[in-house]
Design a protein around this motif. Structure first.
Motif, PDB file in Angstrom:
ATOM      1  N   THR A  10       0.627  -1.742   0.276  1.00  0.00           N
ATOM      2  CA  THR A  10       0.033  -0.025  -0.345  1.00  0.00           C
ATOM      3  C   THR A  10       0.528   1.551   0.500  1.00  0.00           C
ATOM      4  O   THR A  10       1.787   1.273   0.554  1.00  0.00           O
ATOM      5  CB  THR A  10      -0.938  -0.016   0.759  1.00  0.00           C
ATOM      6  OG1 THR A  10      -1.779  -0.758   1.215  1.00  0.00           O
ATOM      7  CG2 THR A  10      -1.826   1.075   0.977  1.00  0.00           C
ATOM      8  N   THR A  27       0.623   5.337   0.209  1.00  0.00           N
ATOM      9  CA  THR A  27       0.027   6.473   1.244  1.00  0.00           C
ATOM     10  C   THR A  27       0.437   7.965   1.035  1.00  0.00           C
ATOM     11  O   THR A  27       1.764   8.225   0.855  1.00  0.00           O
ATOM     12  CB  THR A  27      -1.031   6.245   2.181  1.00  0.00           C
ATOM     13  OG1 THR A  27      -1.707   4.763   2.613  1.00  0.00           O
ATOM     14  CG2 THR A  27      -1.626   7.521   2.702  1.00  0.00           C
ATOM     15  N   GLU A  64      -5.982  12.050   4.103  1.00  0.00           N
ATOM     16  CA  GLU A  64      -4.653  11.053   3.120  1.00  0.00           C
ATOM     17  C   GLU A  64      -5.235   9.705   1.902  1.00  0.00           C
ATOM     18  O   GLU A  64      -6.410   9.885   2.474  1.00  0.00           O
ATOM     19  CB  GLU A  64      -3.812  10.301   4.463  1.00  0.00           C
ATOM     20  CG  GLU A  64      -4.560   9.150   4.070  1.00  0.00           C
ATOM     21  CD  GLU A  64      -4.160   8.135   5.721  1.00  0.00           C
ATOM     22  OE1 GLU A  64      -2.758   8.541   6.229  1.00  0.00           O
ATOM     23  OE2 GLU A  64      -4.360   7.130   5.621  1.00  0.00           O
ATOM     24  N   SER A 117      -5.092   7.010  -0.732  1.00  0.00           N
ATOM     25  CA  SER A 117      -4.093   5.420  -0.634  1.00  0.00           C
ATOM     26  C   SER A 117      -4.435   4.115  -1.707  1.00  0.00           C
ATOM     27  O   SER A 117      -5.433   4.971  -2.803  1.00  0.00           O
ATOM     28  CB  SER A 117      -3.756   4.558   0.923  1.00  0.00           C
ATOM     29  OG  SER A 117      -5.169   3.550   1.020  1.00  0.00           O
TER      30      SER A 117
END
Length: 278
Positions: free
Chosen positions: A75, A77, A85, A87
């Motif tokens: 992942t 982000t 945020e 991602s």
């Protein structure tokens, strides 16, 4: 043993949470900074005997295939503002392999911390997510669903000097191509998935945090009981301000009694990896 084929699918909303936990936290990556979470997990079946093949679901990674799996969830982000945020994540499966792409669970998500205490002791966040559809062959082999999914996670976090407590309440709409099987499971699955969890995280020392993550979720097969349970133990080791190493072991089953006693059919996941902030 068909029930074991669907232990805790969608334990968390698609997309990695507070790795290596299933429960997410209300924190967000600082504005203009980046974070990479790279992990490896292995699943296993327990208590199924030798006469039947026990298929396992990996909670948090949406694997519904037969037997065990080995995979690498990743992942990325980016911090968009002080409290937002975004991602993007995907999972590469080294096992199982077949005539389909090994890359699945492609997820886009945004987390918004919309309310927090002035003293920083609690915060609320929401995290909508969208999962891109996989191929029909990925669905048949249990790596993905062949229709897009979407969900929303409500996150409540409390912070003290030596203890954090994170609470999640999630909903996911997870349709699938009904012309094909989902892994080796029954022909009909529930597509409205609910998930509730709690994760206390203790700061054992300056560089080590220990966590207990427990929860319940909707059991997808419409022919089986509605809810299933899991428990997870984790350690997060801060090598530096920028790098954490995480380890976890999770067991899931029809109810918490089986999880704790290890006396019936269950599934497990072992996970190790790192979180790098830059």
């Amino acid at each position: 043993m068909r029930f074991a084929a669907f232990l805790l699918i969608f334990i968390s909303l698609s997309g990695n949470a507070f790795e290596p936990l299933n429960t997410d936290d209300a924190g967000t990556v600082a504005e203009g900074l980046n974070q990479i979470e790279q992990y490896f997990f292995k699943t296993a079946a327990h208590g199924g005997g030798t006469a039947s093949t026990v298929d396992i679901i990996t909670p948090g990674e949406e694997y519904f295939g037969g037997g065990g799996a080995k995979a690498f969830p990743l992942t990325y982000t980016r911090g968009l503002s002080k409290n937002v945020e975004a991602s993007i994540g995907a999972t590469y499966f080294s096992i199982p392999r077949g005539n389909y792409s090994p890359i699945s669970n492609k997820v886009l998500a945004v987390k918004w911390r919309f309310l927090e205490a002035k003293d920083g002791q609690w915060a609320l966040a929401i995290k909508p997510s969208f999962t891109l559809p996989g191929s029909t062959q990925q669905q048949v082999h249990g790596l993905d669903l062949a229709l897009p999914s979407y969900g929303l996670n409500l996150i409540n976090s409390h912070y003290w000097d030596a203890l954090e407590i994170h609470l999640n309440a999630s909903y996911m709409k997870s349709p699938y191509n009904t012309n094909y099987a989902v892994g080796t499971g029954p022909p009909t699955n529930r597509t409205n998935i609910l998930f509730f969890s709690m994760a206390p995280v203790w700061r054992a020392s300056q560089n080590i945090r220990l966590a207990l993550d427990t929860g319940i979720t909707t059991n997808p097969p419409s022919t089986e009981q509605y809810l299933t349970s899991y428990a997870l133990l984790a350690a997060i080791i801060s090598v530096s301000d920028e790098l954490d190493i995480g380890l976890s072991y999770m067991r899931s089953a029809a109810n918490m009694g089986i999880v704790i006693s290890n006396s019936g059919v269950s599934a497990s996941r072992s996970e190790i990896g790192f979180t790098w902030r830059y």
